[in-house]
Design a protein around this motif. Structure first.
Motif, PDB file in Angstrom:
ATOM      1  N   HIS A 237       2.872   7.563  11.828  1.00  0.00           N
ATOM      2  CA  HIS A 237       2.821   8.655  10.567  1.00  0.00           C
ATOM      3  C   HIS A 237       1.312   9.143  10.356  1.00  0.00           C
ATOM      4  O   HIS A 237       0.857   9.709   9.405  1.00  0.00           O
ATOM      5  CB  HIS A 237       3.541   7.587   9.934  1.00  0.00           C
ATOM      6  N   ALA A 238       0.023   8.860  11.665  1.00  0.00           N
ATOM      7  CA  ALA A 238      -0.380   9.528  11.574  1.00  0.00           C
ATOM      8  C   ALA A 238      -1.432  11.028  11.439  1.00  0.00           C
ATOM      9  O   ALA A 238      -0.664  10.955  12.548  1.00  0.00           O
ATOM     10  CB  ALA A 238      -2.325   9.143  12.461  1.00  0.00           C
ATOM     11  N   PRO A 239      -2.062  11.541  11.344  1.00  0.00           N
ATOM     12  CA  PRO A 239      -2.449  12.798  11.259  1.00  0.00           C
ATOM     13  C   PRO A 239      -2.943  12.735  12.649  1.00  0.00           C
ATOM     14  O   PRO A 239      -3.211  12.506  13.426  1.00  0.00           O
ATOM     15  CB  PRO A 239      -3.772  13.465  10.386  1.00  0.00           C
ATOM     16  N   ALA A 240      -3.136  14.394  13.290  1.00  0.00           N
ATOM     17  CA  ALA A 240      -3.667  14.748  14.851  1.00  0.00           C
ATOM     18  C   ALA A 240      -4.153  14.332  14.956  1.00  0.00           C
ATOM     19  O   ALA A 240      -5.623  14.387  13.975  1.00  0.00           O
ATOM     20  CB  ALA A 240      -3.595  16.602  14.324  1.00  0.00           C
ATOM     21  N   ARG A 241      -4.434  13.854  16.243  1.00  0.00           N
ATOM     22  CA  ARG A 241      -6.235  13.049  16.044  1.00  0.00           C
ATOM     23  C   ARG A 241      -6.960  14.352  17.000  1.00  0.00           C
ATOM     24  O   ARG A 241      -7.099  14.992  16.943  1.00  0.00           O
ATOM     25  CB  ARG A 241      -5.701  12.515  17.825  1.00  0.00           C
ATOM     26  N   ARG A 242      -8.245  13.960  16.153  1.00  0.00           N
ATOM     27  CA  ARG A 242      -9.319  14.873  16.561  1.00  0.00           C
ATOM     28  C   ARG A 242     -10.611  13.536  16.328  1.00  0.00           C
ATOM     29  O   ARG A 242     -10.755  12.682  15.167  1.00  0.00           O
ATOM     30  CB  ARG A 242      -9.523  15.398  15.845  1.00  0.00           C
ATOM     31  N   PRO A 243     -12.089  13.693  16.777  1.00  0.00           N
ATOM     32  CA  PRO A 243     -12.396  12.886  16.984  1.00  0.00           C
ATOM     33  C   PRO A 243     -13.553  12.975  15.537  1.00  0.00           C
ATOM     34  O   PRO A 243     -13.681  14.428  14.999  1.00  0.00           O
ATOM     35  CB  PRO A 243     -13.485  13.700  18.582  1.00  0.00           C
ATOM     36  N   ALA A 244     -14.074  11.499  14.992  1.00  0.00           N
ATOM     37  CA  ALA A 244     -15.005  11.808  13.731  1.00  0.00           C
ATOM     38  C   ALA A 244     -16.180  12.213  13.774  1.00  0.00           C
ATOM     39  O   ALA A 244     -16.658  12.923  15.047  1.00  0.00           O
ATOM     40  CB  ALA A 244     -15.125  10.932  13.454  1.00  0.00           C
ATOM     41  N   GLN A 245     -16.470  13.201  13.073  1.00  0.00           N
ATOM     42  CA  GLN A 245     -18.073  14.053  12.660  1.00  0.00           C
ATOM     43  C   GLN A 245     -18.885  13.373  11.292  1.00  0.00           C
ATOM     44  O   GLN A 245     -18.489  13.354  10.758  1.00  0.00           O
ATOM     45  CB  GLN A 245     -17.467  15.698  12.453  1.00  0.00           C
ATOM     46  N   PRO A 246     -19.816  13.485  11.879  1.00  0.00           N
ATOM     47  CA  PRO A 246     -20.619  13.420  10.719  1.00  0.00           C
ATOM     48  C   PRO A 246     -20.562  14.487   9.676  1.00  0.00           C
ATOM     49  O   PRO A 246     -20.858  15.551   9.973  1.00  0.00           O
ATOM     50  CB  PRO A 246     -22.384  13.113  11.770  1.00  0.00           C
ATOM     51  N   ASP A 247     -21.311  13.754   8.614  1.00  0.00           N
ATOM     52  CA  ASP A 247     -21.748  15.158   7.346  1.00  0.00           C
ATOM     53  C   ASP A 247     -23.295  14.935   7.393  1.00  0.00           C
ATOM     54  O   ASP A 247     -23.427  14.685   6.880  1.00  0.00           O
ATOM     55  CB  ASP A 247     -20.876  13.974   5.740  1.00  0.00           C
ATOM     56  N   PRO A 248     -22.809  16.785   7.815  1.00  0.00           N
ATOM     57  CA  PRO A 248     -23.967  16.841   7.412  1.00  0.00           C
ATOM     58  C   PRO A 248     -24.613  17.088   5.880  1.00  0.00           C
ATOM     59  O   PRO A 248     -26.185  17.372   5.141  1.00  0.00           O
ATOM     60  CB  PRO A 248     -24.188  18.722   7.213  1.00  0.00           C
ATOM     61  N   ASN A 249     -24.290  16.380   5.006  1.00  0.00           N
ATOM     62  CA  ASN A 249     -24.880  17.063   3.608  1.00  0.00           C
ATOM     63  C   ASN A 249     -24.918  15.273   2.819  1.00  0.00           C
ATOM     64  O   ASN A 249     -25.229  14.698   2.035  1.00  0.00           O
ATOM     65  CB  ASN A 249     -23.738  17.724   2.592  1.00  0.00           C
ATOM     66  N   SER A 250     -24.916  14.157   3.806  1.00  0.00           N
ATOM     67  CA  SER A 250     -25.176  12.951   3.706  1.00  0.00           C
ATOM     68  C   SER A 250     -26.337  12.443   2.993  1.00  0.00           C
ATOM     69  O   SER A 250     -27.221  12.870   4.104  1.00  0.00           O
ATOM     70  CB  SER A 250     -24.418  12.018   4.625  1.00  0.00           C
ATOM     71  N   ARG A 251     -26.287  11.879   2.014  1.00  0.00           N
ATOM     72  CA  ARG A 251     -27.915  11.744   1.463  1.00  0.00           C
ATOM     73  C   ARG A 251     -28.277  10.634   2.592  1.00  0.00           C
ATOM     74  O   ARG A 251     -29.449   9.783   2.033  1.00  0.00           O
ATOM     75  CB  ARG A 251     -28.226  11.469   0.060  1.00  0.00           C
ATOM     76  N   TRP A 252     -27.612   9.315   3.857  1.00  0.00           N
ATOM     77  CA  TRP A 252     -28.724   8.384   4.129  1.00  0.00           C
ATOM     78  C   TRP A 252     -30.028   8.856   4.043  1.00  0.00           C
ATOM     79  O   TRP A 252     -30.999   7.537   4.685  1.00  0.00           O
ATOM     80  CB  TRP A 252     -27.495   7.649   5.108  1.00  0.00           C
ATOM     81  N   ARG A 253     -30.032   9.730   4.539  1.00  0.00           N
ATOM     82  CA  ARG A 253     -31.847  10.325   5.785  1.00  0.00           C
ATOM     83  C   ARG A 253     -32.669   9.941   4.215  1.00  0.00           C
ATOM     84  O   ARG A 253     -34.114   9.940   5.018  1.00  0.00           O
ATOM     85  CB  ARG A 253     -31.885  11.585   5.799  1.00  0.00           C
ATOM     86  N   GLU A 254     -32.384  10.371   3.215  1.00  0.00           N
ATOM     87  CA  GLU A 254     -33.077  10.241   1.885  1.00  0.00           C
ATOM     88  C   GLU A 254     -33.369   8.468   1.941  1.00  0.00           C
ATOM     89  O   GLU A 254     -34.188   8.395   0.381  1.00  0.00           O
ATOM     90  CB  GLU A 254     -32.484  10.429   0.458  1.00  0.00           C
ATOM     91  N   ILE A 255     -33.121   7.899   1.819  1.00  0.00           N
ATOM     92  CA  ILE A 255     -33.514   6.279   1.688  1.00  0.00           C
ATOM     93  C   ILE A 255     -34.649   5.706   2.861  1.00  0.00           C
ATOM     94  O   ILE A 255     -34.907   5.818   3.963  1.00  0.00           O
ATOM     95  CB  ILE A 255     -31.717   5.148   2.190  1.00  0.00           C
TER      96      ILE A 255
END
Length: 335
Positions: free
Chosen positions: A127-145
């Motif tokens: 039942h899983a959706p089409a397979r595709r590699p994960a991608q980073p979130d360009p708006n993630s704020r982990w770099r601000e920590i």
């Protein structure tokens, strides 16, 4: 993984996983008896898990996540755990994002799944959706920590919540391994994130068994003399989300949804358990092509959705072929 006759074999449950310690004879005369050391490390691991659990309202991690201040006082353990998560995020180019607490909760992982029966991975794949590699979130704020060790602070944008679960077990295994440096040989297995060490292990390496995530049968072993080995798979923490869809804990940072990449399991080798854990998750989230790049130098094994097994890079061990690994007849093979 079989203990030799001179080793203590010690197991307990913590951090939602089975923990296993193998401890050989003393190398340093002042080191305590192996059983005393094992009891000491059990207390350490239990405390480690309690202090860093996002499921406990009284944990240090929960206190950080709900603190309204930008700069929050934090213990050395919490600072180290957050630093490990940031290192993995940097090393993976953002694929291992420690700021996905909200997405995990929206997908149904708001409470511990310890003791829960996992949903069927085989049915989930249908039942899983089409397979595709994960991608980073360009708006993630982990770099601000930021981590200020001199002031004893963690500085992060208000409202950014952190999860140390993606790297916590590898970090814990490495910490316990360091504390067992006074013994001739040892293994620390924190729910599949494993640290190996001691001069005795270099002379007689441990054979670490690899389990197939679909059949739960052994598919071979890798011989490890020192360093780390870690396995990440979709079979352990998989459930149905509030809308009835299958979900698991390894998210695509770009979409905030479970990642279905064409791989169901990865075992990776590394210089430490933390590095191996990072490599295994990077490979699984990246899908088959990226996994081959991630594992090319240190070595590892990937398991495709089809059940096919693919060894990659330098591996000292024995890996079964696809037919042996996916055959569901007969008795479970052990070593």
């Amino acid at each position: 993984m079989t203990a030799v006759s001179t080793e203590l074999d010690y197991t307990f449950h913590a951090m939602g996983s089975d923990i296993r310690l193998l401890i050989g004879p003393r190398l340093v005369p002042t080191a305590p008896d192996p059983l005393v050391a094992a009891d000491r490390e059990k207390a350490y691991v239990l405390s480690f898990g309690q202090r860093l659990s996002r499921f406990r309202h009284d944990s240090e991690l929960s206190a950080l996540n709900h603190d309204p201040r930008t700069a929050v006082p934090a213990s050395p353990l919490l600072r180290t755990a957050v630093r490990a998560g940031l290192w993995a995020a940097e090393r993976s180019g953002g694929l291992l994002d420690p700021t996905l607490v909200g997405a995990l909760e929206r997908n149904g992982y708001s409470a511990s799944l310890d003791g829960a029966t996992p949903a069927s991975l085989s049915e989930a794949l249908v039942h899983a959706p089409a397979r595709r590699p994960a991608q980073p979130d360009p708006n993630s704020r982990w770099r601000e920590i930021e981590i200020d060790d001199q002031a004893g602070l963690i500085v992060r944008p208000v409202g950014v919540m952190l999860d140390t679960g993606g790297t916590g077990k590898g970090l814990c295994a490495d910490a316990v391994a360091h504390r067992l440096g006074g013994y001739t040989r040892f293994v620390v297995d924190c729910g599949g994130d494993i640290a190996v060490g001691g001069v005795g292990a270099q002379l007689e390496p441990y054979e670490i068994e690899i389990e197939h995530p679909l059949t739960r049968r052994p598919v071979g072993t890798v011989r490890v003399a020192r360093g780390g080995v870690a396995t990440s798979g979709l079979n352990v923490r998989i459930w149905r989300d509030p809308d009835g869809r299958y979900a698991h804990h390894l998210l695509d940072p770009h979409t905030g949804a479970p990642a279905w990449t064409g791989l169901v399991g990865v075992t990776a080798l590394g210089s430490t358990a933390l590095e191996a854990e990072t490599f295994s998750k990077m490979a699984l989230l990246g899908g088959p092509e990226r996994a081959r790049d991630v594992l090319a130098e240190s070595g590892g094994v990937i398991v495709h959705d089809s059940g096919a097994i693919e060894p990659i890079g330098p591996i000292n061990g024995v890996i079964l072929d696809e037919t042996d690994a996916t055959d569901t007849s007969g008795e479970r093979r052990t070593r």
